[in-house]
Design a protein around this motif. Structure first.
Motif, PDB file in Angstrom:
ATOM      1  N   MET A   1       0.538  -1.058  -0.105  1.00 11.96           N
ATOM      2  CA  MET A   1       0.337   0.508   0.043  1.00 11.96           C
ATOM      3  C   MET A   1       0.648   1.139   0.120  1.00 11.96           C
ATOM      4  O   MET A   1       1.755   1.339   0.343  1.00 11.96           O
ATOM      5  CB  MET A   1      -0.840   0.552   1.264  1.00 11.96           C
ATOM      6  N   LEU A   2       0.561   1.920  -0.617  1.00  5.60           N
ATOM      7  CA  LEU A   2       1.480   3.311  -0.652  1.00  5.60           C
ATOM      8  C   LEU A   2       1.300   4.111   0.140  1.00  5.60           C
ATOM      9  O   LEU A   2      -0.144   4.831   1.041  1.00  5.60           O
ATOM     10  CB  LEU A   2       1.168   4.217  -2.483  1.00  5.60           C
ATOM     11  N   LYS A   3       1.918   4.416   1.206  1.00  7.15           N
ATOM     12  CA  LYS A   3       2.056   5.248   2.515  1.00  7.15           C
ATOM     13  C   LYS A   3       2.679   6.795   2.477  1.00  7.15           C
ATOM     14  O   LYS A   3       4.001   6.885   1.900  1.00  7.15           O
ATOM     15  CB  LYS A   3       2.814   4.768   3.515  1.00  7.15           C
ATOM     16  N   GLU A   4       2.393   7.989   2.916  1.00  7.78           N
ATOM     17  CA  GLU A   4       2.680   8.622   2.716  1.00  7.78           C
ATOM     18  C   GLU A   4       3.298   8.917   4.148  1.00  7.78           C
ATOM     19  O   GLU A   4       3.784   8.579   4.523  1.00  7.78           O
ATOM     20  CB  GLU A   4       1.990  10.132   2.615  1.00  7.78           C
ATOM     21  N   TRP A   5       4.985  10.185   3.125  1.00  4.84           N
ATOM     22  CA  TRP A   5       5.942  10.288   5.103  1.00  4.84           C
ATOM     23  C   TRP A   5       4.642  10.955   6.050  1.00  4.84           C
ATOM     24  O   TRP A   5       4.039  12.288   5.673  1.00  4.84           O
ATOM     25  CB  TRP A   5       6.800  11.148   4.292  1.00  4.84           C
ATOM     26  N   SER A   6       5.123  10.863   7.286  1.00  2.39           N
ATOM     27  CA  SER A   6       4.437  11.195   8.096  1.00  2.39           C
ATOM     28  C   SER A   6       5.410  11.526   9.454  1.00  2.39           C
ATOM     29  O   SER A   6       6.606  10.864   9.429  1.00  2.39           O
ATOM     30  CB  SER A   6       2.411  10.405   8.571  1.00  2.39           C
ATOM     31  N   GLU A   7       4.560  12.511  10.665  1.00  2.00           N
ATOM     32  CA  GLU A   7       5.560  13.099  11.361  1.00  2.00           C
ATOM     33  C   GLU A   7       6.047  11.839  11.907  1.00  2.00           C
ATOM     34  O   GLU A   7       6.921  11.434  13.294  1.00  2.00           O
ATOM     35  CB  GLU A   7       4.656  13.855  12.867  1.00  2.00           C
ATOM     36  N   LEU A  30       8.907   5.433  -9.242  1.00  2.00           N
ATOM     37  CA  LEU A  30       9.044   3.563  -8.968  1.00  2.00           C
ATOM     38  C   LEU A  30       7.466   2.752  -9.206  1.00  2.00           C
ATOM     39  O   LEU A  30       7.339   2.099 -10.667  1.00  2.00           O
ATOM     40  CB  LEU A  30      10.273   3.064  -8.596  1.00  2.00           C
ATOM     41  N   TYR A  31       7.370   2.759  -8.352  1.00  2.00           N
ATOM     42  CA  TYR A  31       5.922   1.777  -8.091  1.00  2.00           C
ATOM     43  C   TYR A  31       4.372   2.311  -8.825  1.00  2.00           C
ATOM     44  O   TYR A  31       4.386   0.901 -10.467  1.00  2.00           O
ATOM     45  CB  TYR A  31       5.276   2.297  -6.737  1.00  2.00           C
ATOM     46  N   ASP A  32       4.332   3.302  -9.494  1.00  3.89           N
ATOM     47  CA  ASP A  32       3.661   3.634 -10.896  1.00  3.89           C
ATOM     48  C   ASP A  32       4.348   3.589 -11.783  1.00  3.89           C
ATOM     49  O   ASP A  32       3.640   3.001 -12.993  1.00  3.89           O
ATOM     50  CB  ASP A  32       3.375   5.354 -10.534  1.00  3.89           C
ATOM     51  N   SER A  33       5.664   3.614 -12.180  1.00  7.47           N
ATOM     52  CA  SER A  33       5.905   3.603 -13.493  1.00  7.47           C
ATOM     53  C   SER A  33       5.778   1.970 -13.851  1.00  7.47           C
ATOM     54  O   SER A  33       5.716   1.493 -15.052  1.00  7.47           O
ATOM     55  CB  SER A  33       8.091   3.893 -13.712  1.00  7.47           C
ATOM     56  N   ALA A 104       5.453  -4.634  -8.992  1.00 10.14           N
ATOM     57  CA  ALA A 104       5.090  -3.500  -8.357  1.00 10.14           C
ATOM     58  C   ALA A 104       4.925  -3.897  -6.772  1.00 10.14           C
ATOM     59  O   ALA A 104       5.476  -2.767  -6.248  1.00 10.14           O
ATOM     60  CB  ALA A 104       4.268  -2.721  -8.684  1.00 10.14           C
ATOM     61  N   ASP A 105       4.740  -4.076  -6.629  1.00 14.07           N
ATOM     62  CA  ASP A 105       4.603  -4.692  -5.752  1.00 14.07           C
ATOM     63  C   ASP A 105       5.262  -4.547  -4.347  1.00 14.07           C
ATOM     64  O   ASP A 105       5.712  -4.434  -3.249  1.00 14.07           O
ATOM     65  CB  ASP A 105       3.853  -5.396  -4.664  1.00 14.07           C
ATOM     66  N   ARG A 106       6.106  -5.575  -5.354  1.00 16.36           N
ATOM     67  CA  ARG A 106       8.112  -5.397  -4.682  1.00 16.36           C
ATOM     68  C   ARG A 106       8.730  -3.754  -4.465  1.00 16.36           C
ATOM     69  O   ARG A 106       9.923  -4.545  -3.364  1.00 16.36           O
ATOM     70  CB  ARG A 106       7.928  -7.262  -5.663  1.00 16.36           C
ATOM     71  N   ALA A 107       8.136  -3.488  -5.418  1.00 14.59           N
ATOM     72  CA  ALA A 107       9.166  -2.910  -5.691  1.00 14.59           C
ATOM     73  C   ALA A 107       8.961  -2.103  -4.329  1.00 14.59           C
ATOM     74  O   ALA A 107      10.002  -1.424  -3.627  1.00 14.59           O
ATOM     75  CB  ALA A 107       9.488  -1.715  -6.976  1.00 14.59           C
ATOM     76  N   LEU A 108       7.945  -1.543  -3.628  1.00 14.45           N
ATOM     77  CA  LEU A 108       7.282  -0.955  -3.293  1.00 14.45           C
ATOM     78  C   LEU A 108       7.400  -1.401  -1.207  1.00 14.45           C
ATOM     79  O   LEU A 108       7.883  -0.758  -0.859  1.00 14.45           O
ATOM     80  CB  LEU A 108       6.158  -0.878  -3.345  1.00 14.45           C
ATOM     81  N   ASP A 109       7.565  -2.556  -1.758  1.00 10.26           N
ATOM     82  CA  ASP A 109       8.028  -3.771  -0.434  1.00 10.26           C
ATOM     83  C   ASP A 109       9.630  -2.987  -0.131  1.00 10.26           C
ATOM     84  O   ASP A 109      10.265  -3.267   0.836  1.00 10.26           O
ATOM     85  CB  ASP A 109       7.855  -4.798  -0.606  1.00 10.26           C
ATOM     86  N   ILE A 110      10.775  -3.180  -1.435  1.00  6.91           N
ATOM     87  CA  ILE A 110      11.959  -3.089  -1.151  1.00  6.91           C
ATOM     88  C   ILE A 110      12.074  -1.401  -0.696  1.00  6.91           C
ATOM     89  O   ILE A 110      13.640  -1.156  -0.598  1.00  6.91           O
ATOM     90  CB  ILE A 110      12.488  -3.744  -1.840  1.00  6.91           C
ATOM     91  N   TRP A 114      10.496  -1.156   3.259  1.00  5.52           N
ATOM     92  CA  TRP A 114      11.935  -1.492   3.561  1.00  5.52           C
ATOM     93  C   TRP A 114      12.571   0.290   4.235  1.00  5.52           C
ATOM     94  O   TRP A 114      12.733   0.467   5.553  1.00  5.52           O
ATOM     95  CB  TRP A 114      13.479  -1.288   2.379  1.00  5.52           C
ATOM     96  N   LEU A 115      12.173   1.029   3.896  1.00  6.62           N
ATOM     97  CA  LEU A 115      12.815   2.718   4.426  1.00  6.62           C
ATOM     98  C   LEU A 115      12.122   2.778   5.888  1.00  6.62           C
ATOM     99  O   LEU A 115      12.743   3.626   6.730  1.00  6.62           O
ATOM    100  CB  LEU A 115      12.179   4.304   3.348  1.00  6.62           C
TER     101      LEU A 115
END
Ligand SMILES: [Fe+2]
Length: 137
Positions: A1-7, A30-33, A104-110, A114-115
């Motif tokens: 799932m796409l998440k935004e940076w938050s505090e 990267l996910y979108d592309s 795409a999911d794997r890209a988001l995962d790593i 990961w971050l």
């Protein structure tokens, strides 16, 4: 799932927080592309962008840790190297199998996942260390 940076992901060091936000953006790009099958060239560019961004960010962090003689610097460096290696494995699979929801999911995962773990498990530790060593700046 796409998440935004938050505090919640802030480690209290402005320059690093700003770079982490950019890292999120690069991961989303990267996910979108991959998901939108925008074509090989766009996927390649977004991987390159993330790799360059990550490398620059890692250099900032490592220089920061070296400045404060952070004892886990070597361990942390290894985690950064592993990230780049994992990204390269994804690139290999993208070249072989082509873009898909799975990759795409794997890209988001790593990248994004990961971050998030890296920030909360590792980056927060050097931020804490820095605070104890030099609380003022
Ligand atoms: Fe890091």
């Amino acid at each position: 799932m796409l998440k935004e940076w938050s505090e919640d992901f802030s480690i209290g060091i402005d320059v690093i927080d700003e770079q982490h936000k950019g890292f999120f953006d690069a991961a989303h790009r990267l996910y979108d592309s991959i998901l939108n099958c925008e074509g090989e060239k766009i996927v390649e560019e977004s991987v390159e962008f993330l790799r360059d961004y990550a490398n620059q960010h890692f250099q900032t962090e490592e220089a920061f840790m070296a400045k404060y003689a952070y004892p886990r610097l070597e361990h942390h460096k290894k985690l950064h190297i592993e990230f780049i290696e994992t990204l390269d494995m994804l690139v290999d699979d993208l070249n072989v199998f082509g873009p898909s929801q799975h990759l795409a999911d794997r890209a988001l995962d790593i990248s994004q996942e990961w971050l998030i773990h890296h920030i909360t498990d590792e980056d927060s530790q050097y931020a804490q260390y820095k605070k104890q060593k030099s609380p003022k700046n």
